[in-house]
Scaffold this motif. Sequence first.
Motif, mmCIF file in Angstrom:
data_model
loop_
_atom_site.group_PDB
_atom_site.id
_atom_site.type_symbol
_atom_site.label_atom_id
_atom_site.label_comp_id
_atom_site.label_asym_id
_atom_site.label_seq_id
_atom_site.Cartn_x
_atom_site.Cartn_y
_atom_site.Cartn_z
ATOM 1 N N ALA A 65 0.822 -1.212 0.000
ATOM 2 C CA ALA A 65 0.000 0.000 0.000
ATOM 3 C C ALA A 65 0.857 1.263 0.000
ATOM 4 O O ALA A 65 0.565 2.213 -0.734
ATOM 5 N N ARG A 66 1.904 1.272 0.791
ATOM 6 C CA ARG A 66 2.772 2.461 0.836
ATOM 7 C C ARG A 66 3.705 2.516 -0.361
ATOM 8 O O ARG A 66 3.974 3.586 -0.900
ATOM 9 N N GLU A 67 4.237 1.358 -0.762
ATOM 10 C CA GLU A 67 5.248 1.345 -1.820
ATOM 11 C C GLU A 67 4.664 1.618 -3.203
ATOM 12 O O GLU A 67 5.378 2.071 -4.092
ATOM 13 N N THR A 68 3.371 1.366 -3.389
ATOM 14 C CA THR A 68 2.767 1.615 -4.707
ATOM 15 C C THR A 68 2.051 2.964 -4.771
ATOM 16 O O THR A 68 1.603 3.360 -5.835
ATOM 17 N N SER A 69 1.979 3.667 -3.669
ATOM 18 C CA SER A 69 1.326 4.975 -3.658
ATOM 19 C C SER A 69 2.247 6.035 -4.258
ATOM 20 O O SER A 69 3.404 6.157 -3.851
ATOM 21 N N PRO A 70 1.732 6.825 -5.194
ATOM 22 C CA PRO A 70 2.558 7.903 -5.744
ATOM 23 C C PRO A 70 2.822 9.010 -4.720
ATOM 24 O O PRO A 70 3.762 9.785 -4.867
ATOM 25 N N LEU A 71 2.034 9.075 -3.672
ATOM 26 C CA LEU A 71 2.192 10.125 -2.667
ATOM 27 C C LEU A 71 3.393 9.892 -1.754
ATOM 28 O O LEU A 71 4.003 10.849 -1.276
ATOM 29 N N THR A 72 3.731 8.639 -1.491
ATOM 30 C CA THR A 72 4.820 8.361 -0.554
ATOM 31 C C THR A 72 6.195 8.528 -1.185
ATOM 32 O O THR A 72 7.154 8.815 -0.480
ATOM 33 N N GLN A 73 6.291 8.327 -2.468
ATOM 34 C CA GLN A 73 7.545 8.435 -3.208
ATOM 35 C C GLN A 73 8.656 7.600 -2.581
ATOM 36 O O GLN A 73 9.814 8.022 -2.504
ATOM 37 N N LEU A 74 8.297 6.374 -2.131
ATOM 38 C CA LEU A 74 9.299 5.477 -1.554
ATOM 39 C C LEU A 74 10.147 4.813 -2.633
ATOM 40 O O LEU A 74 11.283 4.439 -2.372
ATOM 41 N N LEU A 75 9.584 4.659 -3.810
ATOM 42 C CA LEU A 75 10.291 4.026 -4.930
ATOM 43 C C LEU A 75 10.324 4.973 -6.115
ATOM 44 O O LEU A 75 9.405 5.780 -6.292
ATOM 45 N N PRO A 76 11.342 4.850 -6.956
ATOM 46 C CA PRO A 76 11.323 5.611 -8.206
ATOM 47 C C PRO A 76 10.086 5.206 -9.020
ATOM 48 O O PRO A 76 9.596 4.081 -8.895
#
Length: 113
Positions: A41-52
């Motif tokens: 949920a966090r890693e695929t959210s564009p808002l968190t920007q955890l991943l490029p």
Amino acid sequence: MDTRIPDTPTGAAPLSEAALCAWLGAAAPGERLAYHRGFLARETSPLTQLLPDAERLALLRLAHRAWALAEAGLAHLVQRRHGEEDYSYLIVARRRPRRLAPSFLPLLVAEAA
């Protein structure tokens, strides 16, 4: 029994949609594969920007592919919690439905590629 795809060593590049479909096509009922570890949920959210963006979108496509396979009745999706915001996302192969044509899985692989 947890399995992994031989050409995808642990810690190497993330699993692709095509590799997920190929694994499912060869898996026996009850075999399972961890297709991601983390917190989708966090890693695929564009808002968190955890991943490029490229990695995030690839992970999102992989998660959607796993969901589609489960919706088609080919697999179960399961989570295993390891800690706070640390999950293994597993796909468990189901017995093939009789109504499913044998040529269906190659079509899924071609679509995922």
